[in-house]
Design an enzyme around this catalytic site. Structure first.
Site, PDB file in Angstrom:
ATOM      1  N   ASP A  45      36.112  47.859  39.534  1.00 10.93           N
ATOM      2  CA  ASP A  45      37.244  47.550  39.702  1.00 10.93           C
ATOM      3  C   ASP A  45      38.220  48.813  39.766  1.00 10.93           C
ATOM      4  O   ASP A  45      38.932  48.973  40.504  1.00 10.93           O
ATOM      5  CB  ASP A  45      37.630  46.831  38.303  1.00 10.93           C
ATOM      6  CG  ASP A  45      37.811  45.303  38.404  1.00 10.93           C
ATOM      7  OD1 ASP A  45      38.675  44.712  39.507  1.00 10.93           O
ATOM      8  OD2 ASP A  45      37.154  44.659  37.543  1.00 10.93           O
ATOM      9  N   THR A 141      35.386  38.716  38.148  1.00  5.54           N
ATOM     10  CA  THR A 141      34.282  39.647  37.645  1.00  5.54           C
ATOM     11  C   THR A 141      33.283  38.951  37.059  1.00  5.54           C
ATOM     12  O   THR A 141      32.021  39.604  37.004  1.00  5.54           O
ATOM     13  CB  THR A 141      35.163  40.382  36.720  1.00  5.54           C
ATOM     14  OG1 THR A 141      36.479  41.260  37.158  1.00  5.54           O
ATOM     15  CG2 THR A 141      34.221  41.770  36.278  1.00  5.54           C
TER      16      THR A 141
END
Length: 368
Positions: A45, A141
């Protein structure tokens, strides 16, 4: 003078492709980092957000940014910070990063520059005026960490409306039944990259391998408008996420029951993968309403992919019939829910679900 946003689109596609290569390569190696809202944040990320913003900031220095992450976790953890920076450096060097015309994508020049780039997004608030880029470096995620579907999204917002949208689905493969499933993935390739500019339609690129993947080696092909929705609502194919704790699943179940359609339908974790299902034909409708006043639907989970869908003839409104306002801040606070559906079924869905909602509200008002 007509602005065609050709350079914005080119830089955005190249930046998203670089982020897709990075995230796909490290998908099986990343570790999660906790944050305040308990959503997993990975090393990928941070690295992807730094690379995205660095490329865009160099190309469009007057633009603003809005991203989910800030650098606080990295500033308080030197080992994590150095791990992310190592990924940024190696990915910037390894990825095919040239924009059309030979322009190279910029990358953070130091650790401090990387942290500052991340914070340009993390501190961004958006708003109704001017231009800003909104991104989700990894949407999904939880599924990313399982080796399943995820997306990299990017959008240019101008005066609260989507102008450019780019969506990479690095593990996407279409199952034999024409649908997308979290666990059915393209492990060897780099999936697809879709893009759109307001009023100019949408395109798709396919990447058989992340090795050597580039915009020049995978030309953009126009996306055909999705098939029309079913002639009878009983044949509607819904997409949703039953694991979502912020969505009113009951009203969608009542809608499906009212029209005789199957529910639950296609179930995908990442918001942008649900839009991908709408775009690529695996679903007809996604109806979303918060189940509590405190629930927030965030701009980065929606911007960009909506433009791709509407450029192909899809229709998206809120429960009041208004377009989605991307100038209301980090959340979609100006809208009540969302109805995203193929154009020929949207209005009937809109009418029916509002009837159901009105009836439920009337009952609730009569309760002591």
């Amino acid at each position: 003078m007509t602005v065609n946003f050709e350079r914005e689109r080119a830089v955005a596609e190249a930046a998203v492709l670089r982020a897709a290569i990075l995230t796909k390569q490290i998908q099986s190696q990343v570790s999660a980092v906790s944050k305040a809202d308990a959503t997993p944040v990975t090393v990928a990320d941070f690295a992807a957000q730094a690379l995205l913003i660095s490329a865009l900031h160099a190309a469009f220095p007057d633009d603003k940014f809005l991203g989910e992450e800030d650098s606080s976790a990295l500033r308080s953890d030197v080992q994590l910070r150095d791990q992310v920076y190592a990924l940024v450096v190696s990915s910037a060097a390894a990825a095919a990063s040239a924009v059309r015309g030979g322009e190279a994508l910029a990358s953070p020049s130091s650790v401090d520059d990387m942290l500052d780039m991340i914070d340009l997004g993390g501190s961004g608030q958006g708003g109704p005026a001017g231009r800003f880029w909104v991104m989700d470096p990894i949407d999904g995620t939880a599924t990313f960490l399982k080796g399943q579907q995820y997306a990299v999204s990017l959008a240019l917002i101008e005066h609260g409306r989507e102008i450019v949208g780019v969506l990479a689905c690095p593990s996407l493969t279409i199952a034999d039944d024409g649908k997308i499933y979290d666990e059915t993935v393209d492990r060897d390739g780099l999936g697809v990259l879709m893009a759109a500019v307001k009023g100019q339609g949408a395109t798709i690129r396919r990447f058989p391998s992340p090795i050597g993947a580039s915009l020049s080696s995978s030309p953009a092909v126009p996306l055909a408008a999705p098939l029309a929705g079913p002639s009878e609502l009983k044949d509607l194919r819904f997409v949703d996420c039953q694991r979502s704790t912020s969505t009113n699943h009951d009203i969608v179940a009542k809608l499906a029951s009212r029209v005789g359609a199957a529910y639950p339908g296609l179930d995908l974790w990442a918001s942008h993968m649900r839009y991908a299902a709408l775009v690529l034909g695996g679903a007809d409708a996604w109806v979303r309403l918060a189940n509590r006043e405190s629930a927030v639907f965030y701009i980065w989970d929606n911007a960009g992919a909506q433009l791709i869908f509407t450029e192909l003839g899809g229709k998206i409104t809120d429960f009041d019939g208004r377009p989605i306002d991307f100038g209301a801040g980090r959340g979609l606070h100006a809208n009540k829910g969302m109805i995203a559906a193929r154009a020929n079924v949207h209005d009937e869905i809109f009418k029916t679900v509002n009837e159901i909602l009105a009836a439920a509200e009337a009952v609730a008002a009569q309760e002591p």
